[in-house]
Write a protein that holds these residues in place. Structure first.
Motif, PDB file in Angstrom:
ATOM      1  N   GLU A 179       0.820  -1.210   0.000  1.00  0.00           N
ATOM      2  CA  GLU A 179       0.000   0.000   0.000  1.00  0.00           C
ATOM      3  C   GLU A 179       0.857   1.265   0.000  1.00  0.00           C
ATOM      4  N   LYS A 187      -6.441   9.074   3.834  1.00  0.00           N
ATOM      5  CA  LYS A 187      -5.719   8.427   2.746  1.00  0.00           C
ATOM      6  C   LYS A 187      -6.618   7.458   1.983  1.00  0.00           C
ATOM      7  N   HIS A 188      -7.489   6.764   2.716  1.00  0.00           N
ATOM      8  CA  HIS A 188      -8.394   5.806   2.075  1.00  0.00           C
ATOM      9  C   HIS A 188      -9.333   6.511   1.106  1.00  0.00           C
ATOM     10  N   SER A 191      -7.400   7.367  -1.966  1.00  0.00           N
ATOM     11  CA  SER A 191      -7.058   6.148  -2.682  1.00  0.00           C
ATOM     12  C   SER A 191      -8.254   5.597  -3.453  1.00  0.00           C
ATOM     13  N   LEU A 207      -5.701   0.504   1.250  1.00  0.00           N
ATOM     14  CA  LEU A 207      -5.468   1.417   0.153  1.00  0.00           C
ATOM     15  C   LEU A 207      -5.179   0.603  -1.105  1.00  0.00           C
ATOM     16  N   ARG A 210       0.234  -0.564  -4.521  1.00  0.00           N
ATOM     17  CA  ARG A 210       1.090  -0.029  -5.572  1.00  0.00           C
ATOM     18  C   ARG A 210       1.791  -1.193  -6.259  1.00  0.00           C
ATOM     19  N   SER A 369      -2.543  10.266   1.090  1.00  0.00           N
ATOM     20  CA  SER A 369      -1.582   9.767   0.122  1.00  0.00           C
ATOM     21  C   SER A 369      -1.791  10.454  -1.217  1.00  0.00           C
ATOM     22  N   TYR A 371      -0.899   8.989  -4.001  1.00  0.00           N
ATOM     23  CA  TYR A 371      -0.784   7.911  -4.980  1.00  0.00           C
ATOM     24  C   TYR A 371      -1.762   8.128  -6.123  1.00  0.00           C
TER      25      TYR A 371
END
Length: 382
Positions: A179, A187-188, A191, A207, A210, A369, A371
């Motif tokens: 994750e 963050k969730h 994501s 999450l 990656r 995050s 991401y």
């Protein structure tokens, strides 16, 4: 009696003695490891075997702190035969872990130590870890892949690390938090926005993993990695924190381990490996959902007893380092040698501040995050 022991554990002076012993023992272990440096160029196999033994003298303090000091109750669940495989099989494995809290890696280390594999543990870590005296320097000697979170540079670093670790003589468990960062609600949310924008499965308790690093490791270490151990950690109430361990606050945690032999994974290309990892995290999500409802995992509970070595080593360090330092401080206070006493107090303060610095480096960040959002969040629909 139990109440008195808990009261004693929560006295700051006791905590300082343990922290000082932890830091000093780490530096001593670093010195022992430094003596083996010539072997790295003469006999690399012997260098690695010796360092796996030496580093245990420091690393075992962490499982002791979690299980004995903080008195965490950790239950192990596994599919039939998996625990026996971990203990008895000499193999290299990639471990995929979920990332719920600050101490997930410590909880994992407890089980790895019980299995007798702690000296062969490796993890993908931030490059800044190498600047931490003691434990951070052990990561360098143990050839941990240390990354800067810049893929252009990290790709070369990771490729070099994978090539370097091929043929490692000690059973290696390479731990990966796919994750990329710890789970928080914020963050969730980010994501899952990314998952919707890409048509990826929506997860409730994780999450989006990656996949790039996972695929790279699987491709680069083909022929080296024999199995994947999927590790899922769940807590009954509060998520574990470092300060909770310091304050000896008991906690219940459960670990589920599943084993996937690499030869049985029908995935060759990056796309196939990525899809396999996504499916794995969908299964992990269902398992966490089951645990939240039943306070256990659906597999059978396994027994992997604690070993005596962490306690023996910790009490030896305390006898040689922590307790003498404390007695010396009391003696100097009694005899009135204020200058030397001031130096000792300063050492205790610096040890405490170093510990809190390490704790801050491992705390969960409250920001979301990034991401998948390097170019900004996905556009909102009208």
């Amino acid at each position: 009696m139990g109440g008195f022991i808990l009261w004693l554990k929560r006295r700051k002076i006791i905590f300082l003695v343990i922290i000082l012993s932890f830091i000093l023992s780490g530096l001593i272990v670093n010195c022992m490891q430094a003596l083996t440096i010539p072997l790295y160029y003469i006999n690399r196999r012997l260098f690695r075997v010796l360092n796996a033994k030496i580093v245990y003298l420091h690393w075992c303090i962490i499982p002791w702190a979690v299980q004995n000091w903080a008195n965490y109750k950790i239950r192990l669940f596994a599919e039939p035969g998996v625990v026996e495989k971990i203990v008895s099989t000499k193999e290299h494995a990639l471990c995929t872990l979920n990332h719920r809290g600050d101490l997930d890696w410590m909880i994992g280390w407890c089980m790895i130590e019980r299995a007798g594999k702690l000296g062969g543990t490796k993890a993908i870590m931030k490059d800044v870890a190498k600047y931490l005296p003691g434990i951070g320097w052990t990561f360098v000697f143990m050839e941990y892949p240390l990354l800067k979170r810049d893929w252009k540079e990290d790709e070369q670093r990771l490729a070099a690390a994978c090539d370097n670790l091929a043929g490692y003589p000690v059973e290696m468990l390479l731990c990966l938090f796919a994750e990329g960062t710890r789970f928080t609600k914020e963050k969730h949310k980010v994501s899952m926005e990314f998952a919707r924008s890409r048509g990826l499965p929506l997860l409730k308790h994780h999450l989006v993993p990656r996949t790039k690093g996972f695929c790279f490791l699987m491709q680069q270490m083909k022929g080296t990695i024999d199995a994947i151990y999927d590790i899922t950690i769940c807590y009954h109430d509060e998520v574990a924190t470092i300060l909770g361990v310091v304050n000896a606050e008991p906690l219940d945690a459960d670990i589920l381990i599943r084993r996937f032999p690499v030869k049985d994974i029908a995935a060759e290309t990056d796309k196939e490996l990525s899809d396999w990892l996504m499916k794995l995290y969908q299964e992990k999500d269902e398992l966490v959902d089951y645990h939240n409802k039943h306070k256990r995992f659906p597999m059978e509970e396994s027994h992997l007893p604690k070993r005596p070595w962490p306690e023996l080593i910790v009490y030896t360090w305390l006898s040689l380092l922590g307790v003498p330092a404390l007695l010396a401080a009391f003696y100097l206070l009694w005899t009135g040698s204020w200058f030397i006493l001031g130096i000792i107090v300063l050492v205790f303060i610096l040890a405490e501040q170093l510990f809190y610095f390490i704790a801050r480096e491992t705390e969960t960040k409250k920001t979301a995050s990034s991401y998948g959002l390097k170019n900004g969040p996905p556009p909102k629909k009208d």
